[in-house]
Write a protein that holds these residues in place. Structure first.
Motif, PDB file in Angstrom:
ATOM      1  N   GLU A 109       2.087  -0.640  -9.977  1.00  0.00           N
ATOM      2  CA  GLU A 109       2.953   0.088  -9.050  1.00  0.00           C
ATOM      3  C   GLU A 109       3.113  -0.662  -7.733  1.00  0.00           C
ATOM      4  O   GLU A 109       2.295  -1.507  -7.386  1.00  0.00           O
ATOM      5  N   ARG A 110       4.165  -0.308  -6.999  1.00  0.00           N
ATOM      6  CA  ARG A 110       4.462  -0.852  -5.675  1.00  0.00           C
ATOM      7  C   ARG A 110       4.341  -2.380  -5.658  1.00  0.00           C
ATOM      8  O   ARG A 110       3.664  -2.965  -4.822  1.00  0.00           O
ATOM      9  N   ASP A 112       9.352   2.394  -7.384  1.00  0.00           N
ATOM     10  CA  ASP A 112       8.758   3.202  -6.316  1.00  0.00           C
ATOM     11  C   ASP A 112       8.905   2.561  -4.932  1.00  0.00           C
ATOM     12  O   ASP A 112       8.393   3.087  -3.953  1.00  0.00           O
ATOM     13  N   LEU A 113       9.620   1.442  -4.833  1.00  0.00           N
ATOM     14  CA  LEU A 113       9.861   0.783  -3.550  1.00  0.00           C
ATOM     15  C   LEU A 113      11.358   0.778  -3.235  1.00  0.00           C
ATOM     16  O   LEU A 113      12.134   0.155  -3.965  1.00  0.00           O
ATOM     17  N   ALA A 158       5.023  -1.901   5.659  1.00  0.00           N
ATOM     18  CA  ALA A 158       4.162  -2.391   4.580  1.00  0.00           C
ATOM     19  C   ALA A 158       4.872  -3.471   3.769  1.00  0.00           C
ATOM     20  O   ALA A 158       4.259  -4.479   3.393  1.00  0.00           O
ATOM     21  N   SER A 204       0.809  -1.212   0.000  1.00  0.00           N
ATOM     22  CA  SER A 204       0.000   0.000   0.000  1.00  0.00           C
ATOM     23  C   SER A 204       0.843   1.264   0.000  1.00  0.00           C
ATOM     24  O   SER A 204       0.408   2.311  -0.468  1.00  0.00           O
ATOM     25  N   GLU A 205       2.077   1.148   0.522  1.00  0.00           N
ATOM     26  CA  GLU A 205       2.957   2.313   0.598  1.00  0.00           C
ATOM     27  C   GLU A 205       4.410   1.859   0.656  1.00  0.00           C
ATOM     28  O   GLU A 205       4.695   0.701   0.965  1.00  0.00           O
ATOM     29  N   ASN A 206       5.317   2.776   0.384  1.00  0.00           N
ATOM     30  CA  ASN A 206       6.743   2.496   0.420  1.00  0.00           C
ATOM     31  C   ASN A 206       7.251   2.681   1.851  1.00  0.00           C
ATOM     32  O   ASN A 206       7.824   3.707   2.191  1.00  0.00           O
ATOM     33  N   SER A 207       7.001   1.677   2.684  1.00  0.00           N
ATOM     34  CA  SER A 207       7.478   1.719   4.067  1.00  0.00           C
ATOM     35  C   SER A 207       7.990   0.335   4.451  1.00  0.00           C
ATOM     36  O   SER A 207       7.579  -0.677   3.869  1.00  0.00           O
TER      37      SER A 207
END
Length: 133
Positions: free
Chosen positions: A84-85, A50-51, A17, A11-14
């Motif tokens: 993406e991601r 994007d990761l 996650a 869901s996000e670049n963290s």
């Protein structure tokens, strides 16, 4: 030797996650294929551009028995409009030729290979090739 493919999205670049998604993906892979880390020859992870919060291999090494598995992280080639991601893997492992392989596609990545939602049995030409190796 067999090859297993799979992918998931985050869901996000963290770190959190990515850890959640990679662990979920590998749990599903191991369970559906009755795969043990000692059967794995090598793993290549790829991530979309994007990761960059953490390497998927660093996450996998936290799993019991995975610290001795040779792993490589690479960046997936960028193609405009692609998913993406996304985190993908290609695993080479020793699995009996008579056992179907379950490729593991989760979350939004399930749309990448809907044709692989069922177990993949070896085609006659594949089993002949593998018996010669």
């Amino acid at each position: 030797m067999r090859a297993l493919r799979g992918a998931t999205t985050v869901s996000e670049n963290s770190v959190a996650a990515m850890e959640e998604a990679v662990m979920e993906l590998l749990d599903e892979l191991e369970e559906r294929n009755q795969l043990h880390p000692t059967d794995i020859i090598s793993v290549t992870f790829s991530v979309t551009r994007d990761l960059d919060a953490i390497f998927p291999a660093a996450i996998a090494r936290q799993r019991h028995g995975w610290d001795g598995v040779p792993m490589l992280d690479v960046q997936q080639m960028y193609v405009a409009g692609s998913l993406e991601r996304c985190i993908r893997f290609l695993i080479h492992a020793y699995l009996p030729a008579s056992v179907p392989v379950y490729h593991t596609y989760l979350r939004k990545a399930a749309n990448l290979r809907p044709d692989w939602s069922l177990p993949q049995s070896l085609q006659p030409s594949q089993s002949v090739m593998e018996s010669k190796v």
